[in-house]
Motif scaffolding. Structure first.
Motif, PDB file in Angstrom:
ATOM      1  N   GLU A   1       0.836  -1.189   0.000  1.00 23.74           N
ATOM      2  CA  GLU A   1       0.000   0.000   0.000  1.00 23.74           C
ATOM      3  C   GLU A   1       0.874   1.243   0.000  1.00 23.74           C
ATOM      4  O   GLU A   1       2.061   1.178   0.339  1.00 23.74           O
ATOM      5  CB  GLU A   1      -0.891   0.000   1.244  1.00 23.74           C
ATOM      6  N   VAL A   2       0.291   2.375  -0.362  1.00 20.22           N
ATOM      7  CA  VAL A   2       1.013   3.645  -0.314  1.00 20.22           C
ATOM      8  C   VAL A   2       1.491   3.857   1.123  1.00 20.22           C
ATOM      9  O   VAL A   2       0.751   3.639   2.079  1.00 20.22           O
ATOM     10  CB  VAL A   2       0.112   4.806  -0.783  1.00 20.22           C
TER      11      VAL A   2
ATOM     12  N   GLN B   1       2.981   5.606  -4.870  1.00 21.45           N
ATOM     13  CA  GLN B   1       1.799   5.563  -5.738  1.00 21.45           C
ATOM     14  C   GLN B   1       1.575   4.142  -6.223  1.00 21.45           C
ATOM     15  O   GLN B   1       2.528   3.408  -6.495  1.00 21.45           O
ATOM     16  CB  GLN B   1       2.023   6.495  -6.931  1.00 21.45           C
ATOM     17  N   LEU B   2       0.304   3.769  -6.337  1.00 20.10           N
ATOM     18  CA  LEU B   2      -0.071   2.483  -6.930  1.00 20.10           C
ATOM     19  C   LEU B   2      -0.488   2.711  -8.372  1.00 20.10           C
ATOM     20  O   LEU B   2      -1.060   3.742  -8.705  1.00 20.10           O
ATOM     21  CB  LEU B   2      -1.231   1.850  -6.161  1.00 20.10           C
ATOM     22  N   TRP B   3      -0.205   1.766  -9.216  1.00 22.97           N
ATOM     23  CA  TRP B   3      -0.567   1.792 -10.631  1.00 22.97           C
ATOM     24  C   TRP B   3      -0.088   3.089 -11.298  1.00 22.97           C
ATOM     25  O   TRP B   3      -0.839   3.843 -11.878  1.00 22.97           O
ATOM     26  CB  TRP B   3      -2.054   1.536 -10.846  1.00 22.97           C
ATOM     27  N   TYR B   4       1.213   3.288 -11.202  1.00 27.62           N
ATOM     28  CA  TYR B   4       1.892   4.447 -11.793  1.00 27.62           C
ATOM     29  C   TYR B   4       1.964   4.302 -13.309  1.00 27.62           C
ATOM     30  O   TYR B   4       2.099   3.213 -13.832  1.00 27.62           O
ATOM     31  CB  TYR B   4       3.310   4.529 -11.210  1.00 27.62           C
ATOM     32  N   ARG B   5       1.855   5.452 -13.998  1.00 29.43           N
ATOM     33  CA  ARG B   5       2.049   5.442 -15.455  1.00 29.43           C
ATOM     34  C   ARG B   5       2.600   6.789 -15.891  1.00 29.43           C
ATOM     35  O   ARG B   5       2.400   7.793 -15.217  1.00 29.43           O
ATOM     36  CB  ARG B   5       0.777   5.093 -16.215  1.00 29.43           C
ATOM     37  N   GLU B   6       3.306   6.774 -16.972  1.00 28.77           N
ATOM     38  CA  GLU B   6       3.831   8.007 -17.554  1.00 28.77           C
ATOM     39  C   GLU B   6       3.025   8.335 -18.795  1.00 28.77           C
ATOM     40  O   GLU B   6       2.471   7.451 -19.452  1.00 28.77           O
ATOM     41  CB  GLU B   6       5.319   7.852 -17.867  1.00 28.77           C
TER      42      GLU B   6
ATOM     43  N   TYR C   1       0.800   0.220 -17.223  1.00 24.61           N
ATOM     44  CA  TYR C   1       1.022   0.698 -15.870  1.00 24.61           C
ATOM     45  C   TYR C   1       2.184  -0.049 -15.251  1.00 24.61           C
ATOM     46  O   TYR C   1       2.468  -1.185 -15.610  1.00 24.61           O
ATOM     47  CB  TYR C   1      -0.204   0.429 -14.975  1.00 24.61           C
ATOM     48  N   ALA C   2       2.826   0.584 -14.279  1.00 22.97           N
ATOM     49  CA  ALA C   2       3.771  -0.084 -13.379  1.00 22.97           C
ATOM     50  C   ALA C   2       3.047  -0.198 -12.038  1.00 22.97           C
ATOM     51  O   ALA C   2       2.418   0.761 -11.600  1.00 22.97           O
ATOM     52  CB  ALA C   2       5.049   0.730 -13.231  1.00 22.97           C
ATOM     53  N   PRO C   3       3.117  -1.338 -11.389  1.00 27.43           N
ATOM     54  CA  PRO C   3       2.365  -1.501 -10.151  1.00 27.43           C
ATOM     55  C   PRO C   3       2.694  -0.456  -9.071  1.00 27.43           C
ATOM     56  O   PRO C   3       1.809  -0.034  -8.345  1.00 27.43           O
ATOM     57  CB  PRO C   3       2.752  -2.896  -9.677  1.00 27.43           C
ATOM     58  N   TYR C   4       3.974  -0.035  -9.001  1.00 26.10           N
ATOM     59  CA  TYR C   4       4.361   0.863  -7.911  1.00 26.10           C
ATOM     60  C   TYR C   4       5.309   1.958  -8.380  1.00 26.10           C
ATOM     61  O   TYR C   4       6.189   1.720  -9.199  1.00 26.10           O
ATOM     62  CB  TYR C   4       5.106   0.088  -6.811  1.00 26.10           C
ATOM     63  N   LYS C   5       5.130   3.141  -7.790  1.00 24.47           N
ATOM     64  CA  LYS C   5       6.131   4.205  -7.844  1.00 24.47           C
ATOM     65  C   LYS C   5       6.714   4.262  -6.436  1.00 24.47           C
ATOM     66  O   LYS C   5       5.974   4.307  -5.449  1.00 24.47           O
ATOM     67  CB  LYS C   5       5.493   5.539  -8.209  1.00 24.47           C
TER      68      LYS C   5
END
Length: 110
Positions: A45-46, A69-74, A82-86
């Motif tokens: 979790e965050v 962050q969860l479900w990070y994207r650029e 998406y990437a699962p985590y930032k």
């Protein structure tokens, strides 16, 4: 792969019959393990402290950080990517992303 695994993942006969007739069927069924966008639930979790794989060495190739962050994207990524985590790293405050939610990429902090 076992026959039971195939049976668990394959649509039941009534769904196949409806598809054959051209009828719309809700498949696969929705389940509680998805968020509003249809993305699967994640392990962390965050705010949770984690370790991310940042180098090739199994022992020294890990950096401590915190999930930001969860479900990070650029913005320049393909739609739906998406990437699962930032994660913000503790040592240099750099922000990286974990490309998968697997222990070989990101794990709970030891």
């Amino acid at each position: 792969l076992t026959l039971n695994h195939v049976r668990e993942q394959f649509p039941p006969d009534d769904v196949l019959v409806k598809w054959h007739k051209g009828e719309e069927v809700d498949w696969p069924p929705s389940y509680d393990g998805m968020d509003d966008r249809g993305l699967p639930d994640l392990r962390f979790e965050v705010g949770q402290k984690v370790e991310c794989r940042v180098g090739p060495d199994d022992i020294t190739g890990w950096a401590k950080g915190v999930v930001k962050q969860l479900w990070y994207r650029e913005s320049d990524w393909a739609e739906g990517s998406y990437a699962p985590y930032k994660v913000m790293l503790d040592d240099n405050k750099a922000e990286i992303f974990a490309p998968g939610d697997v222990d070989m990429v990101i794990r709970a902090q030891k």
